[in-house]
Motif scaffolding. Structure first.
Motif, PDB file in Angstrom:
ATOM      1  N   PRO A   1       0.019   5.748  -0.537  1.00  0.00           N
ATOM      2  CA  PRO A   1      -1.003   6.720  -0.961  1.00  0.00           C
ATOM      3  C   PRO A   1      -0.920   7.058  -2.447  1.00  0.00           C
ATOM      4  O   PRO A   1      -1.929   7.190  -3.124  1.00  0.00           O
ATOM      5  CB  PRO A   1      -0.710   7.953  -0.092  1.00  0.00           C
ATOM      6  CG  PRO A   1       0.070   7.432   1.072  1.00  0.00           C
ATOM      7  CD  PRO A   1       0.822   6.227   0.591  1.00  0.00           C
TER       8      PRO A   1
ATOM      9  N   ARG B   1       0.844  -1.200   0.000  1.00  0.00           N
ATOM     10  CA  ARG B   1       0.000   0.000   0.000  1.00  0.00           C
ATOM     11  C   ARG B   1       0.875   1.244   0.000  1.00  0.00           C
ATOM     12  O   ARG B   1       1.915   1.264   0.663  1.00  0.00           O
ATOM     13  CB  ARG B   1      -0.851   0.057   1.272  1.00  0.00           C
ATOM     14  CG  ARG B   1      -2.013  -0.836   1.196  1.00  0.00           C
ATOM     15  CD  ARG B   1      -3.012  -0.730   2.317  1.00  0.00           C
ATOM     16  NE  ARG B   1      -3.921  -1.861   2.152  1.00  0.00           N
ATOM     17  CZ  ARG B   1      -4.892  -1.900   1.269  1.00  0.00           C
ATOM     18  NH1 ARG B   1      -5.130  -0.859   0.503  1.00  0.00           N
ATOM     19  NH2 ARG B   1      -5.638  -2.972   1.145  1.00  0.00           N
TER      20      ARG B   1
ATOM     21  N   GLU C   1     -12.409   4.385  -6.045  1.00  0.00           N
ATOM     22  CA  GLU C   1     -11.651   5.040  -4.966  1.00  0.00           C
ATOM     23  C   GLU C   1     -10.494   4.168  -4.494  1.00  0.00           C
ATOM     24  O   GLU C   1      -9.736   4.552  -3.610  1.00  0.00           O
ATOM     25  CB  GLU C   1     -12.591   5.349  -3.800  1.00  0.00           C
ATOM     26  CG  GLU C   1     -13.589   6.401  -4.227  1.00  0.00           C
ATOM     27  CD  GLU C   1     -14.300   7.045  -3.072  1.00  0.00           C
ATOM     28  OE1 GLU C   1     -14.184   6.560  -1.930  1.00  0.00           O
ATOM     29  OE2 GLU C   1     -14.977   8.049  -3.333  1.00  0.00           O
ATOM     30  N   ARG C   2     -10.373   2.957  -5.054  1.00  0.00           N
ATOM     31  CA  ARG C   2      -9.279   2.054  -4.650  1.00  0.00           C
ATOM     32  C   ARG C   2      -8.504   1.574  -5.869  1.00  0.00           C
ATOM     33  O   ARG C   2      -8.559   0.396  -6.231  1.00  0.00           O
ATOM     34  CB  ARG C   2      -9.846   0.837  -3.906  1.00  0.00           C
ATOM     35  CG  ARG C   2     -10.399   1.191  -2.556  1.00  0.00           C
ATOM     36  CD  ARG C   2     -10.784  -0.055  -1.760  1.00  0.00           C
ATOM     37  NE  ARG C   2     -11.573   0.331  -0.604  1.00  0.00           N
ATOM     38  CZ  ARG C   2     -12.852   0.697  -0.653  1.00  0.00           C
ATOM     39  NH1 ARG C   2     -13.499   0.705  -1.792  1.00  0.00           N
ATOM     40  NH2 ARG C   2     -13.492   1.048   0.448  1.00  0.00           N
TER      41      ARG C   2
ATOM     42  N   LEU D   1      -4.566  14.918   0.569  1.00  0.00           N
ATOM     43  CA  LEU D   1      -4.207  13.838   1.507  1.00  0.00           C
ATOM     44  C   LEU D   1      -3.966  14.377   2.915  1.00  0.00           C
ATOM     45  O   LEU D   1      -4.190  13.685   3.906  1.00  0.00           O
ATOM     46  CB  LEU D   1      -2.958  13.095   0.997  1.00  0.00           C
ATOM     47  CG  LEU D   1      -3.205  12.289  -0.295  1.00  0.00           C
ATOM     48  CD1 LEU D   1      -1.891  11.874  -0.940  1.00  0.00           C
ATOM     49  CD2 LEU D   1      -4.061  11.056   0.002  1.00  0.00           C
TER      50      LEU D   1
ATOM     51  N   HIS E   1      -1.618  -1.202  -3.900  1.00  0.00           N
ATOM     52  CA  HIS E   1      -2.888  -0.491  -3.741  1.00  0.00           C
ATOM     53  C   HIS E   1      -2.563   0.957  -3.395  1.00  0.00           C
ATOM     54  O   HIS E   1      -1.631   1.213  -2.619  1.00  0.00           O
ATOM     55  CB  HIS E   1      -3.707  -1.102  -2.601  1.00  0.00           C
ATOM     56  CG  HIS E   1      -4.217  -2.471  -2.927  1.00  0.00           C
ATOM     57  ND1 HIS E   1      -5.214  -2.697  -3.831  1.00  0.00           N
ATOM     58  CD2 HIS E   1      -3.837  -3.694  -2.456  1.00  0.00           C
ATOM     59  CE1 HIS E   1      -5.454  -3.989  -3.917  1.00  0.00           C
ATOM     60  NE2 HIS E   1      -4.625  -4.629  -3.093  1.00  0.00           N
ATOM     61  N   CYS E   2      -3.333   1.882  -3.932  1.00  0.00           N
ATOM     62  CA  CYS E   2      -3.023   3.294  -3.658  1.00  0.00           C
ATOM     63  C   CYS E   2      -4.309   4.115  -3.682  1.00  0.00           C
ATOM     64  O   CYS E   2      -5.387   3.588  -3.961  1.00  0.00           O
ATOM     65  CB  CYS E   2      -2.030   3.814  -4.702  1.00  0.00           C
ATOM     66  SG  CYS E   2      -2.589   3.599  -6.387  1.00  0.00           S
ATOM     67  N   GLU E   3      -4.140   5.400  -3.395  1.00  0.00           N
ATOM     68  CA  GLU E   3      -5.289   6.305  -3.509  1.00  0.00           C
ATOM     69  C   GLU E   3      -5.252   7.079  -4.824  1.00  0.00           C
ATOM     70  O   GLU E   3      -6.284   7.456  -5.357  1.00  0.00           O
ATOM     71  CB  GLU E   3      -5.310   7.280  -2.333  1.00  0.00           C
ATOM     72  CG  GLU E   3      -5.632   6.584  -1.018  1.00  0.00           C
ATOM     73  CD  GLU E   3      -5.717   7.579   0.127  1.00  0.00           C
ATOM     74  OE1 GLU E   3      -6.488   8.548   0.021  1.00  0.00           O
ATOM     75  OE2 GLU E   3      -4.994   7.382   1.113  1.00  0.00           O
ATOM     76  N   PHE E   4      -4.030   7.338  -5.295  1.00  0.00           N
ATOM     77  CA  PHE E   4      -3.876   8.108  -6.534  1.00  0.00           C
ATOM     78  C   PHE E   4      -2.744   7.537  -7.377  1.00  0.00           C
ATOM     79  O   PHE E   4      -1.755   7.031  -6.835  1.00  0.00           O
ATOM     80  CB  PHE E   4      -3.540   9.577  -6.224  1.00  0.00           C
ATOM     81  CG  PHE E   4      -4.684  10.291  -5.561  1.00  0.00           C
ATOM     82  CD1 PHE E   4      -5.731  10.797  -6.325  1.00  0.00           C
ATOM     83  CD2 PHE E   4      -4.725  10.431  -4.175  1.00  0.00           C
ATOM     84  CE1 PHE E   4      -6.792  11.440  -5.711  1.00  0.00           C
ATOM     85  CE2 PHE E   4      -5.786  11.067  -3.565  1.00  0.00           C
ATOM     86  CZ  PHE E   4      -6.829  11.583  -4.342  1.00  0.00           C
TER      87      PHE E   4
ATOM     88  N   ARG F   1      -9.018   8.474 -10.409  1.00  0.00           N
ATOM     89  CA  ARG F   1      -7.891   8.748  -9.510  1.00  0.00           C
ATOM     90  C   ARG F   1      -6.550   8.824 -10.262  1.00  0.00           C
ATOM     91  O   ARG F   1      -5.491   8.777  -9.643  1.00  0.00           O
ATOM     92  CB  ARG F   1      -7.822   7.659  -8.436  1.00  0.00           C
ATOM     93  CG  ARG F   1      -9.011   7.678  -7.457  1.00  0.00           C
ATOM     94  CD  ARG F   1      -8.944   8.944  -6.621  1.00  0.00           C
ATOM     95  NE  ARG F   1      -9.989   9.041  -5.599  1.00  0.00           N
ATOM     96  CZ  ARG F   1      -9.748   8.918  -4.296  1.00  0.00           C
ATOM     97  NH1 ARG F   1      -8.541   8.645  -3.847  1.00  0.00           N
ATOM     98  NH2 ARG F   1     -10.730   9.068  -3.442  1.00  0.00           N
TER      99      ARG F   1
END
Ligand SMILES: Cc1cc2nc3c(=O)[nH]c(=O)nc-3n(C[C@H](O)[C@H](O)[C@H](O)COP(=O)(O)OP(=O)(O)OC[C@H]3O[C@@H](n4cnc5c(N)ncnc54)[C@H](O)[C@@H]3O)c2cc1C
Length: 405
Positions: free
Chosen positions: A15, A13, A146-147, A330, A164-167, A293
């Motif tokens: 961000p 993971r 969103e994922r 963030l 896995h990230c947010e952006f 994203r």
């Protein structure tokens, strides 16, 4: 295209995942690290390769000042020579164009490999950033959710890895993969082809002038640009798609002399040609530069042929905006920067694209074989050199507009 998420062994993971370690990706990474936002940079090439890849050399003053404010311009401010004017050569004449005298701003001459070397060192060695070189088959997944996540093949083990990230920051240049994750029904790609090629040359020879020379000639454009006291970049306009093999060294030098020498100038200093490749002069702009994203930056989103030396400067502009927007979201949940990102970038992108197209016609018109284009190009050149108002507009566009960054 964005593909379904695979199920590899040990997902990670972060961000933000940044795809591509060019000027855009490394600038985003550095600014995120300084704000304690974790990120992973994925790069297909090796560190040695990206630190040597020759390309751009001219940085606009606002870009250097912006890097300086982020602690990213150490060697530029200390070491890079500055340029304050250039010279047109045409019709057997030479005419200096003193753009610093007109605008109060100058260019810094700092070859792209040096900038990339500085940014990698700062990101990986000083700020402790995570960067993975030599990755293969990078794929984006679920960027419209969103994922999102990014997968790639680890060069050492051959395993598929998943983050896995947010952006996702798509900073993988003109030949990358992130642009293709924007569905055709969501984004338009506007293209322009100048219909000519430029033979890009790097000579191990000292510059033959203290400034850039733009040679406007019926045989085709020729350019001279200092890269360092020992290395000079030259360009020759050639037919689109021409083969560099058609250009043995003797032919290159003879053509450079023919297009750049005018009475009263010192002869070009020759040297070994260590790079010789044909660039097709074309531009594109992806609009909008975002999807879900995924946020594109730099050449991944827009290519501007190196006619007006704008591409790296635009890549830096995008990456400054993107890094700030990601940090605001963030850190404080403020999404205004992300919402306005594409529009804010594209204003400058179109501004520079239009100037590049305008300058291209001035440089290529006289050799187009079309008497009307040749006449209009010569009128354009004489107006820039003869009218203070035209010179002022041209100088402002040539040096790049100031910005808040
Ligand atoms: C000959 C030449 C001269 C130029 N002169 C100038 C100039 O004087 N001034 C100027 O402003 N601009 C100039 N430019 C343009 C400038 O070089 C580019 O605009 C600039 O490199 C863009 O930076 P970027 O970070 O967006 O992309 P890039 O520098 O292309 O970086 C993208 C990175 O992504 C990596 N990558 C690609 N695909 C993947 C993938 N699938 N997965 C992971 N990584 C990937 C690439 O290896 C690369 O390291 C010139 C360009 C050329 C070719």
């Amino acid at each position: 295209m964005t593909t379904p998420t695979p199920t590899p062994t040990s997902p990670e993971r972060a961000p933000v995942v940044i795809v591509g370690a060019g000027p855009a990706g490394l600038t985003v990474g550095n600014i995120l690290r300084a704000a304690a936002v974790d990120c992973v940079v994925l790069e297909t090439e090796s560190r040695e390769f990206i630190e040597r890849r020759p390309r751009a050399g001219f940085l606009e003053e606002w870009a250097v000042r912006a890097l300086e404010r982020r602690g990213l311009a150490g060697r530029i401010a200390e070491q890079a020579p500055t340029h304050t004017e250039f010279e047109f050569r045409f019709g057997g004449e030479r005419q200096r164009f003193p753009y610093t005298e007109i605008t109060g701003h100058h260019h810094f001459v700092y070859p792209q490999p040096l900038l990339v070397t500085d940014l990698v060192r700062e990101y990986a060695d000083v700020r402790g950033g995570d960067i993975r070189f030599g990755v293969r088959d990078v794929q984006l997944h679920d960027v419209d959710s969103e994922r999102p996540s990014v997968s790639y093949t680890d060069p050492a083990t051959g395993e598929r890895r998943l983050i896995h990230c947010e952006f996702v920051a798509g900073c993988d240049g003109a030949r990358g993969v992130t642009r293709s994750a924007l569905p055709a029904e969501h984004a338009t790609v506007a293209r322009h082809d100048h219909g000519v090629g430029w033979l890009a040359l790097l000579a191990e020879a000292p510059p033959s002038s203290d400034c850039v020379i733009l040679g406007v000639h019926p045989r085709g454009f020729a350019g001279h640009m200092a890269r360092s006291p020992e290395v000079t970049r030259y360009y020759l306009e050639v037919p689109a798609g021409d083969d560099p093999a058609n250009w043995p060294d003797e032919r290159v030098w003879s053509e450079l002399h023919a297009r750049l020498t005018v009475p009263g100038t010192r002869p070009l200093t020759e040297g070994p040609l260590v790079e010789k490749r044909v660039l097709d002069m074309h531009n594109y702009v992806v609009e909008p530069m975002t999807y879900g994203r995924l946020y594109l930056a730099g050449d991944a989103a827009h290519l501007v042929a190196p006619i007006a030396a704008k591409g790296m400067n635009l890549a830096l502009h995008d990456s400054l905006l993107l890094a700030d927007a990601l940090i605001a979201y963030l850190g404080k949940g403020d999404d205004s920067g992300l919402r306005g990102y594409s529009e804010a970038c594209l204003r400058r992108v179109w501004h520079y694209q239009e100037f590049s197209q305008w300058l291209a016609e001035l440089l290529h018109g006289p050799s187009s074989g079309d008497a009307f284009r040749a006449g209009a190009a010569t009128a354009r050149l004489r107006r820039v050199l003869g009218s203070p108002a035209a010179a002022s507009t041209f100088a402002e566009l040539f040096i790049g507009k100031d910005t808040d960054h």
